[in-house]
Write a protein that holds these residues in place. Sequence first.
Motif, PDB file in Angstrom:
ATOM      1  N   GLN A  72     -14.856  10.600 -35.132  1.00 22.67           N
ATOM      2  CA  GLN A  72     -15.230  10.134 -36.077  1.00 22.67           C
ATOM      3  C   GLN A  72     -16.796  10.677 -36.560  1.00 22.67           C
ATOM      4  O   GLN A  72     -17.518  11.001 -35.143  1.00 22.67           O
ATOM      5  CB  GLN A  72     -15.225   8.388 -36.062  1.00 22.67           C
ATOM      6  CG  GLN A  72     -13.596   7.976 -36.003  1.00 22.67           C
ATOM      7  CD  GLN A  72     -13.802   7.191 -36.090  1.00 22.67           C
ATOM      8  OE1 GLN A  72     -14.159   6.340 -34.971  1.00 22.67           O
ATOM      9  NE2 GLN A  72     -13.132   6.031 -37.321  1.00 22.67           N
TER      10      GLN A  72
ATOM     11  N   PRO B  39     -15.310  -1.313 -35.494  1.00 25.06           N
ATOM     12  CA  PRO B  39     -15.529  -0.198 -36.726  1.00 25.06           C
ATOM     13  C   PRO B  39     -15.473   0.434 -37.687  1.00 25.06           C
ATOM     14  O   PRO B  39     -16.436  -0.437 -37.745  1.00 25.06           O
ATOM     15  CB  PRO B  39     -13.191  -1.250 -36.600  1.00 25.06           C
ATOM     16  CG  PRO B  39     -13.709  -1.837 -35.068  1.00 25.06           C
ATOM     17  CD  PRO B  39     -14.996  -2.864 -35.118  1.00 25.06           C
ATOM     18  N   VAL B  40     -15.715   1.452 -37.411  1.00 26.59           N
ATOM     19  CA  VAL B  40     -16.159   2.182 -38.796  1.00 26.59           C
ATOM     20  C   VAL B  40     -14.585   2.800 -39.793  1.00 26.59           C
ATOM     21  O   VAL B  40     -13.553   3.806 -39.167  1.00 26.59           O
ATOM     22  CB  VAL B  40     -16.969   3.176 -38.272  1.00 26.59           C
ATOM     23  CG1 VAL B  40     -18.270   2.823 -37.292  1.00 26.59           C
ATOM     24  CG2 VAL B  40     -16.150   4.133 -36.847  1.00 26.59           C
TER      25      VAL B  40
ATOM     26  N   SER C 233      -7.886  -6.793 -35.206  1.00 22.58           N
ATOM     27  CA  SER C 233      -8.204  -5.907 -33.871  1.00 22.58           C
ATOM     28  C   SER C 233      -6.848  -6.766 -33.188  1.00 22.58           C
ATOM     29  O   SER C 233      -6.615  -7.427 -33.202  1.00 22.58           O
ATOM     30  CB  SER C 233      -9.349  -5.309 -33.862  1.00 22.58           C
ATOM     31  OG  SER C 233      -9.055  -4.515 -32.445  1.00 22.58           O
TER      32      SER C 233
ATOM     33  N   GLY D 229     -14.694   1.924 -32.104  1.00 25.61           N
ATOM     34  CA  GLY D 229     -15.916   1.828 -32.781  1.00 25.61           C
ATOM     35  C   GLY D 229     -16.866   1.937 -32.356  1.00 25.61           C
ATOM     36  O   GLY D 229     -16.815   2.803 -30.952  1.00 25.61           O
ATOM     37  N   HIS D 230     -18.020   2.224 -33.120  1.00 25.90           N
ATOM     38  CA  HIS D 230     -19.250   3.334 -33.209  1.00 25.90           C
ATOM     39  C   HIS D 230     -20.084   1.223 -32.002  1.00 25.90           C
ATOM     40  O   HIS D 230     -20.313   0.552 -32.440  1.00 25.90           O
ATOM     41  CB  HIS D 230     -20.128   3.008 -34.682  1.00 25.90           C
ATOM     42  CG  HIS D 230     -19.588   4.460 -34.840  1.00 25.90           C
ATOM     43  ND1 HIS D 230     -18.853   5.310 -33.938  1.00 25.90           N
ATOM     44  CD2 HIS D 230     -19.998   5.625 -35.775  1.00 25.90           C
ATOM     45  CE1 HIS D 230     -17.998   5.754 -34.339  1.00 25.90           C
ATOM     46  NE2 HIS D 230     -18.755   6.274 -35.717  1.00 25.90           N
TER      47      HIS D 230
ATOM     48  N   GLU E 227     -11.597   5.611 -31.587  1.00 26.98           N
ATOM     49  CA  GLU E 227     -11.527   5.107 -33.092  1.00 26.98           C
ATOM     50  C   GLU E 227     -11.273   3.366 -32.639  1.00 26.98           C
ATOM     51  O   GLU E 227     -11.811   2.389 -33.974  1.00 26.98           O
ATOM     52  CB  GLU E 227     -10.660   5.049 -33.509  1.00 26.98           C
ATOM     53  CG  GLU E 227     -10.359   4.839 -34.980  1.00 26.98           C
ATOM     54  CD  GLU E 227      -9.027   5.473 -35.942  1.00 26.98           C
ATOM     55  OE1 GLU E 227      -8.698   5.405 -36.943  1.00 26.98           O
ATOM     56  OE2 GLU E 227      -8.358   6.279 -35.244  1.00 26.98           O
TER      57      GLU E 227
ATOM     58  N   PHE F 279     -19.957   1.226 -40.464  1.00 26.68           N
ATOM     59  CA  PHE F 279     -18.812  -0.012 -40.187  1.00 26.68           C
ATOM     60  C   PHE F 279     -18.037  -0.300 -41.550  1.00 26.68           C
ATOM     61  O   PHE F 279     -18.483  -1.141 -42.516  1.00 26.68           O
ATOM     62  CB  PHE F 279     -20.318  -0.955 -39.967  1.00 26.68           C
ATOM     63  CG  PHE F 279     -20.705  -1.011 -38.459  1.00 26.68           C
ATOM     64  CD1 PHE F 279     -20.781   0.162 -37.593  1.00 26.68           C
ATOM     65  CD2 PHE F 279     -22.637  -0.053 -38.411  1.00 26.68           C
ATOM     66  CE1 PHE F 279     -21.343   0.319 -36.143  1.00 26.68           C
ATOM     67  CE2 PHE F 279     -23.597  -0.261 -37.301  1.00 26.68           C
ATOM     68  CZ  PHE F 279     -22.718   0.942 -36.308  1.00 26.68           C
ATOM     69  N   ARG F 280     -17.040  -0.571 -40.769  1.00 29.72           N
ATOM     70  CA  ARG F 280     -16.350  -1.597 -41.339  1.00 29.72           C
ATOM     71  C   ARG F 280     -16.296  -3.276 -41.853  1.00 29.72           C
ATOM     72  O   ARG F 280     -16.353  -3.705 -42.586  1.00 29.72           O
ATOM     73  CB  ARG F 280     -14.978  -1.840 -40.885  1.00 29.72           C
ATOM     74  CG  ARG F 280     -13.846  -0.265 -41.294  1.00 29.72           C
ATOM     75  CD  ARG F 280     -12.951  -0.553 -40.363  1.00 29.72           C
ATOM     76  NE  ARG F 280     -11.880   0.888 -40.563  1.00 29.72           N
ATOM     77  CZ  ARG F 280     -10.981   1.685 -41.228  1.00 29.72           C
ATOM     78  NH1 ARG F 280     -11.099   0.865 -42.480  1.00 29.72           N
ATOM     79  NH2 ARG F 280     -10.726   2.789 -41.534  1.00 29.72           N
TER      80      ARG F 280
END
Length: 717
Positions: A657, A263-264, A339, A700-701, A697, A270-271
Amino acid sequence: MHVRSSKVLKVSFLASGAALGLTAAPAMAQADGGSAEAETPLANAIIVTGRAQQLYRVDETSSGKLATPPLESSLVVTSITQELIEDQGARDAQDLYRNISGVSFFSYAGVTARGFRQEEIFYDGLRGDPYAGFSVPQLFNVERVEFLKGPSGMLYGPGAPGGLFNYITKKPDADEFTGEIKAILGTEDRVGGSAEINAPLGGGFAARGGVFYEDRGLFRFNAGSRTLIVDGGVSFEEGPARIILQATRYDQELDANRLRGVPVDANGEFRTSRRWNHNEPGDFLNLESDVVQGRIEVDVTPNLSIDVTARYNDAVEMQNYHEPRGLFDSDGDGQIDSSVRQFRDQLRAQETFSLGANAVWSADLGGNLGNRVLVGADFFDAESNFTGRALRGTTSNVAGLPNPLSLFDPQYGRTDPTSYALPAFRTSLSDSERFGFYLLDELRIGRLILTGGVRFDSFTDNANGTVFEDEEVTYRAGAVYRVTDEISLFAQYADSFEPQDVDDQDPLAGGPFAPTTGDIVEGGIKTALMGGRIQSSLSAYQIRRQNLLQTDPRGDVGGDGVDDLVAFGEVTSKGVEVDIAADITPNWVATLAYGYNDTRITENNGGGGFSNSVGDRFANAPEHQLGFWTRYQFPDLGLAVAFGGDYVSDRVSLSDQPVNDYFVFDASLIYETGPIRAMVRVDNLFDTTYAASGFIERTGHFPGEPRSLFVEVGYRF
C-alpha cells in the motif's frame, strides 16, 4: 527540533548539525593538535559557534571501539549529545529518529537504516536492551546516542547491515557538584518532572542519582503512558584505575497499548480518524526492567589501557490487547467500515548478560608515524520466555468472543475479556549465546590514517529444543587522508552477518542455513571550513545484503510435508548523504541535510519471498529525505525563535500500500536567564495528517502525532 538559548549570544549552531549527521565533520578536529577555536578570528566575538561546539559536537566518538575524532575516522557516526536531547525535549528514541540522516521510523523501536530494517540497540557498547519486546527506549538516563552507519560485524558481531544504535548512559562525575529539577506541562494531559544530582564524595568517590516520572495521554483513543525511571551510580577513582557501578529501574504502564496503525485506502489515505485505536480502555502494555552494570578502566601504562564492562538485565513485559485481524463491510454498502479483532494475552521475559573487554596499545613511532592496536572480546547470553494465548472474534458480536470494532463509530467497553473462552497458554523458550574475539590496528603515516581489523564469532541458538551453531569471520578496512586540518577524505570497506531465524533452520525445510551477510563500500569528504563556520559532510555508499532465505519455487522437495527454503538472493542499497551547516549572521544560523537511498532486489530465485520486500522495493525505505533548521537569536532579550522541517518521500508498506510523502514543521520559543530555563515547544506546527510508516493492510499505517505543545521549566544548581 528545537535548541536552547543562553543569556548572551549562545545560539545552538550545531543543534541540527549533530542531529543531522554533521558531527561526522567537526569544527575542531585538528590533525596536528592545533585548535580550530584558536584559529577562528571570530571565536571570541561569536559565542554562538563556541557554545555549539561545546554542546552539540563531540570531540571523539566511541562506537568504533577506538575513541577517535570524527575527521580522523573512516566510519560515519552521528552523535546526539545530552544537550541536544534536552533542547529537543526528547523523551524516547522515536523523538530522535528523524534527526539522523539515513534513518526513518519503521515500528516501535525499529527503524529503516539506509534501506534496511534495524531493531537491535546497544548500551555502552554492549548488547542488553532493557526494553523487552515492544517498548520504546527512554532517554532520561542517556548521556548521548551514537548511530554507527553501515555494517559493523567486525566491531560488534551479528547485526543488520544498515547500522546500529549505541546508547551511552550517564555516569558519576567526580569533578563537580551539580543538580537539576524540571517540571513539564503540555497538551493531552501531559504532566511530569525529574530530578538529578551528581556529588563528589571525596577520597576518589562520586555518586549520581536521578528520578524521572511522566504521565501523559497519547493522541490515540484510550491510550496513555506513565513512565518511572530511577537511576543511580557510584564511582571510585584511584591512580590509573576507575570503577563504575550503576543500577537502573524502568517501570512503564502503557494504557490501550500495544498500538498498531490506522487502516488506509488504495491511495494511502486514512479511512478514519488518525486517533482510532483498536484497543479497549482496559488493554495495557506494562514493562518492569532492572539493569545492573559494572565497569573497570585501568591505564596500565601511558601507552596501554584496559577496560572491562559487565551488564545484567532482567525484564518482564506483560500485554493484553486487541489485534486487528481483518477489515470488512458491516452493512453491505460497499464501504469498509469495521475490523475483526483478536484478543491477545502475552508475557515476554528476558534475562541477559553481557561482558566486554578491550585492551588498547598506542605508540608514537617517530617520524610522523603512530600506531594503535585494539584487542578485544565480548560475550552475550540471552534467555527468553514467551507465554501467550489468543482468541479471534468474528464479524458479529458473539458471546465469549471479542467484538468487532467500527472504524467510524467505535464503541468501547462493550466487550469483556474476562468473559472470553480463552485457550490454554502456549510457552516458547529460547537461549542465545554469542562470543566474539577481534583485533584492530590503526596506523598513522603523516596525514594518512589506515585502519584494518578482523573478528571471529561463534554463536549458538536454542529455540524449544532446536539447536543451531555456527561460526563467522568479518573484516573492516578504512583509510583517511587529512588534505588539510579542515578537510578529510575517507573510504571504508566493512562486512557483517546475521544468523538466520532459528525457526527457519528446520532440516525438513532444507536447513540449516548459513547466516545472511552484508558488506559496504563507502567514501566521501568531511570538512570544517572557516574554523567551523561552514561545515559539511558528503558520503556515497553501496551496501549489499546476501544469502537471504526465500521459499523454494519447487515447493516440498523431499516430500516430507514441509515446504523448502533456499538461501539465495541479494539486496543492494545505494545512497548519497549531504549535510551543510552555516553561520549566516552572528544571530542567524541554518542547516540543511539531504539523503538519497535506493534499495532494490538485485538477485533472487524468481519466487521472491524476501523479508520486508514488496516487488523490487523495500517497505518503509524512502528514496529522498530532506531536513532543515533555522534559528534566530535576540540576545538582548534572552530569547530565541526556531523553525524547522522534515520531509520524507513516498514509500510502500509491507502489503504494497502507498505510504505518502510528508513535510512536517516544528517551532520553539526559548528563554534562559541564570539557572532558570523555560521553553515552549510546538511539534507538527500546522497539524499535518500523515503516516510515519506503513505496516500491513489489516493493521494499517502508523499515524504521525498531531500538533502538540508543552512548556518545560528547569532550575539548575
